[in-house]
Design a protein around this motif. Structure first.
Motif, PDB file in Angstrom:
ATOM      1  N   ALA A 102       0.840  -1.195   0.000  1.00  0.00           N
ATOM      2  CA  ALA A 102       0.000   0.000   0.000  1.00  0.00           C
ATOM      3  C   ALA A 102       0.873   1.243   0.000  1.00  0.00           C
ATOM      4  CB  ALA A 102      -0.910   0.004   1.220  1.00  0.00           C
ATOM      5  N   ASP A 103       0.359   2.297  -0.561  1.00  0.00           N
ATOM      6  CA  ASP A 103       1.100   3.551  -0.605  1.00  0.00           C
ATOM      7  C   ASP A 103       1.124   4.193   0.782  1.00  0.00           C
ATOM      8  OD1 ASP A 103       1.898   5.512  -3.106  1.00  0.00           O
ATOM      9  OD2 ASP A 103       1.477   6.581  -1.242  1.00  0.00           O
ATOM     10  N   ASP A 105       0.708   7.100   1.583  1.00  0.00           N
ATOM     11  CA  ASP A 105      -0.253   8.181   1.729  1.00  0.00           C
ATOM     12  C   ASP A 105      -1.705   7.719   1.793  1.00  0.00           C
ATOM     13  OD1 ASP A 105       1.209  10.397   2.082  1.00  0.00           O
ATOM     14  OD2 ASP A 105       1.417  10.876  -0.041  1.00  0.00           O
ATOM     15  N   VAL A 106      -1.907   6.415   1.772  1.00  0.00           N
ATOM     16  CA  VAL A 106      -3.272   5.906   1.856  1.00  0.00           C
ATOM     17  C   VAL A 106      -3.865   6.255   3.224  1.00  0.00           C
ATOM     18  CG1 VAL A 106      -4.462   3.715   2.192  1.00  0.00           C
ATOM     19  CG2 VAL A 106      -3.106   4.081   0.168  1.00  0.00           C
ATOM     20  N   SER A 107      -5.138   6.635   3.253  1.00  0.00           N
ATOM     21  CA  SER A 107      -5.757   6.966   4.537  1.00  0.00           C
ATOM     22  C   SER A 107      -6.215   5.689   5.221  1.00  0.00           C
ATOM     23  CB  SER A 107      -6.942   7.900   4.320  1.00  0.00           C
ATOM     24  OG  SER A 107      -7.966   7.205   3.656  1.00  0.00           O
ATOM     25  N   ALA A 108      -6.289   5.768   6.555  1.00  0.00           N
ATOM     26  CA  ALA A 108      -6.689   4.605   7.346  1.00  0.00           C
ATOM     27  C   ALA A 108      -8.080   4.132   6.942  1.00  0.00           C
ATOM     28  CB  ALA A 108      -6.663   4.967   8.825  1.00  0.00           C
ATOM     29  N   ASP A 109      -8.926   5.084   6.557  1.00  0.00           N
ATOM     30  CA  ASP A 109     -10.290   4.757   6.168  1.00  0.00           C
ATOM     31  C   ASP A 109     -10.301   3.781   4.995  1.00  0.00           C
ATOM     32  OD1 ASP A 109     -13.029   4.982   6.271  1.00  0.00           O
ATOM     33  OD2 ASP A 109     -13.048   6.546   4.721  1.00  0.00           O
ATOM     34  N   LEU A 111      -7.778   2.050   3.845  1.00  0.00           N
ATOM     35  CA  LEU A 111      -7.036   0.845   4.208  1.00  0.00           C
ATOM     36  C   LEU A 111      -7.940  -0.143   4.932  1.00  0.00           C
ATOM     37  CD1 LEU A 111      -4.090  -0.275   4.280  1.00  0.00           C
ATOM     38  CD2 LEU A 111      -3.928   0.689   6.557  1.00  0.00           C
ATOM     39  N   LEU A 112      -8.764   0.389   5.848  1.00  0.00           N
ATOM     40  CA  LEU A 112      -9.634  -0.506   6.616  1.00  0.00           C
ATOM     41  C   LEU A 112     -10.775  -1.034   5.759  1.00  0.00           C
ATOM     42  CD1 LEU A 112      -9.306   1.341   9.944  1.00  0.00           C
ATOM     43  CD2 LEU A 112      -9.026  -1.099   9.672  1.00  0.00           C
ATOM     44  N   ASP A 113     -11.226  -0.236   4.792  1.00  0.00           N
ATOM     45  CA  ASP A 113     -12.213  -0.754   3.834  1.00  0.00           C
ATOM     46  C   ASP A 113     -11.664  -1.995   3.148  1.00  0.00           C
ATOM     47  OD1 ASP A 113     -14.133   1.084   4.312  1.00  0.00           O
ATOM     48  OD2 ASP A 113     -13.609   2.414   2.633  1.00  0.00           O
ATOM     49  N   MET A 115      -9.137  -3.902   4.133  1.00  0.00           N
ATOM     50  CA  MET A 115      -8.903  -4.997   5.076  1.00  0.00           C
ATOM     51  C   MET A 115     -10.196  -5.705   5.445  1.00  0.00           C
ATOM     52  SD  MET A 115      -5.978  -3.654   7.625  1.00  0.00           S
ATOM     53  CE  MET A 115      -4.267  -4.012   7.281  1.00  0.00           C
ATOM     54  N   ASP A 116     -11.286  -4.941   5.591  1.00  0.00           N
ATOM     55  CA  ASP A 116     -12.583  -5.557   5.888  1.00  0.00           C
ATOM     56  C   ASP A 116     -12.967  -6.538   4.786  1.00  0.00           C
ATOM     57  OD1 ASP A 116     -13.061  -4.374   8.300  1.00  0.00           O
ATOM     58  OD2 ASP A 116     -14.136  -2.656   7.472  1.00  0.00           O
TER      59      ASP A 116
ATOM     60  N   LEU B  46      -6.181  -9.085  10.441  1.00  0.00           N
ATOM     61  CA  LEU B  46      -7.221  -8.273   9.806  1.00  0.00           C
ATOM     62  C   LEU B  46      -8.261  -7.870  10.853  1.00  0.00           C
ATOM     63  CD1 LEU B  46      -7.411 -10.179   6.467  1.00  0.00           C
ATOM     64  CD2 LEU B  46      -6.602  -7.882   6.864  1.00  0.00           C
ATOM     65  N   ASP B 105      -9.846   8.090  10.885  1.00  0.00           N
ATOM     66  CA  ASP B 105     -10.045   7.843   9.449  1.00  0.00           C
ATOM     67  C   ASP B 105      -9.026   8.534   8.556  1.00  0.00           C
ATOM     68  OD1 ASP B 105     -12.067   6.148   9.799  1.00  0.00           O
ATOM     69  OD2 ASP B 105     -13.674   7.552   9.329  1.00  0.00           O
ATOM     70  N   VAL B 107      -5.878   9.335   9.197  1.00  0.00           N
ATOM     71  CA  VAL B 107      -4.460   9.047   9.432  1.00  0.00           C
ATOM     72  C   VAL B 107      -3.865   8.330   8.221  1.00  0.00           C
ATOM     73  CG1 VAL B 107      -2.865   7.763  10.905  1.00  0.00           C
ATOM     74  CG2 VAL B 107      -4.798   8.922  11.906  1.00  0.00           C
ATOM     75  N   ARG B 108      -2.637   8.727   7.858  1.00  0.00           N
ATOM     76  CA  ARG B 108      -1.985   8.111   6.697  1.00  0.00           C
ATOM     77  C   ARG B 108      -1.275   6.824   7.098  1.00  0.00           C
ATOM     78  NH1 ARG B 108      -4.028  10.584   2.390  1.00  0.00           N
ATOM     79  NH2 ARG B 108      -5.061  12.308   3.408  1.00  0.00           N
ATOM     80  N   ILE B 112       0.635   5.218  10.593  1.00  0.00           N
ATOM     81  CA  ILE B 112       0.282   3.928  11.198  1.00  0.00           C
ATOM     82  C   ILE B 112       1.519   3.037  11.287  1.00  0.00           C
ATOM     83  CG2 ILE B 112      -1.145   1.873  10.940  1.00  0.00           C
ATOM     84  CD1 ILE B 112      -3.127   3.560   9.374  1.00  0.00           C
ATOM     85  N   ARG B 131     -11.079  -0.211  13.224  1.00  0.00           N
ATOM     86  CA  ARG B 131     -11.680   1.117  13.146  1.00  0.00           C
ATOM     87  C   ARG B 131     -11.892   1.716  14.524  1.00  0.00           C
ATOM     88  NH1 ARG B 131     -13.453   2.528   8.164  1.00  0.00           N
ATOM     89  NH2 ARG B 131     -13.558   0.743   6.787  1.00  0.00           N
TER      90      ARG B 131
END
Lengths: 135, 134
Positions: A102-103, A105-109, A111-113, A115-116, B46, B105, B107-108, B112, B131
């Motif tokens: 993953a880059d 600069d990817v946002s956690a949002d 990333l978690l999408d 991963m889900d 995950l 949400d 955070v880059r 992390i 989350r």
């Protein structure tokens, strides 16, 4: 006035040292580098000081770009398709290891999408790829 | 009998130029196609099923705020050094304890990763991203 005789062209300026060096460079690049397939799009992974040294796996790599683009197995796809593809990939052999490239600069949002979806596809772990930090 | 002298300039018969061309092309190919990057990988679990917020009761929870501030089990920390110390002392009694990282949400991933590498050097073996950072 007598001009000095133009010297006879000497065996093409002796190209042999040049060839030697070019061969050396060639051998260096062949041995020292790893041939890699170019990615579908450009990804700059985060830097880290920790983590296990690994080789880039040949398969099971999910690409996640800074703008949220996704690719799996050299194919760009959507979040929904990713789940199907990964589920199919894992169905053959459930112990396979997924790798996420993953880059930084990817946002956690986002990333978690992703991963889900991977969890829904049946994975429970993944390897997050990083580059060694330069400090 | 008269034997002609063999011509001396035999070496030029095979021209080296095509060879050099091919070698140069190979060289350029290998220069462009090889990569010298080192790779590292960090194992992550995950997120939990159904997006539950509570998670396992024994897990350590690290939150990363949108301003990159970190909290451990709800207590704000000064920085990543302090996080590492706090986590490593918390893991001393129970090394297999799950550590859940909850980033906000926005955070880059680089941020992390900075937190996760601290957790790893603090001795965490099981880490999970989830989350609910804020």
């Amino acid at each position: 006035m007598r001009l000095p005789e133009t010297p006879r062209r000497e065996q093409a300026e002796n190209v042999i040292p040049l060839i030697n060096i070019v061969f050396l460079l060639l051998i260096f690049f062949m041995l020292a580098g790893v041939l890699t397939r170019p990615d579908v799009f450009d990804v700059q992974p985060p830097e880290s000081r920790q983590g296990q040294q690994t080789d880039l796996p040949d398969e099971g790599v999910i690409l996640l770009g800074a703008d949220g683009r996704l690719a799996f197995a050299d194919q760009e796809l959507t979040l929904e398709r990713l789940e199907d593809e990964v589920a199919r990939w894992l169905a053959d052999e459930p112990d396979r290891r997924l790798t996420l490239k993953a880059d930084a600069d990817v946002s956690a949002d986002r990333l978690l999408d992703v991963m889900d979806r991977l969890r829904d596809a049946g994975a429970d772990r993944l390897m997050l790829l990083t580059n060694p930090a330069e400090y | 009998m008269h034997i002609e002298a063999t011509p001396r300039r035999r070496r030029n018969l095979v021209s080296l130029t095509p060879l050099i061309d091919v070698v140069f092309i190979l060289l350029v190919f290998f220069m462009l196609a090889t990569s010298f990057l080192d790779w590292r990988s960090i194992a992550m679990d995950l997120p939990g099923q159904g997006g539950e917020v509570s998670g396992e009761p024994t897990a350590l929870v690290v939150r990363i705020g949108a301003d990159a501030a970190v909290q451990l089990d709800g207590a704000p920390l000064e920085g990543l050094e302090e996080l590492e110390q706090a986590v490593s002392s918390a893991l001393q009694q129970e090394p297999d304890r799950l550590v859940i990282v909850r980033p906000a949400d926005s955070v880059r991933l680089q941020q992390i990763t900075r937190v996760v590498e601290r957790l790893q050097s603090a001795g965490a073996v099981q880490m999970r991203l989830d989350r609910g950072g804020e």
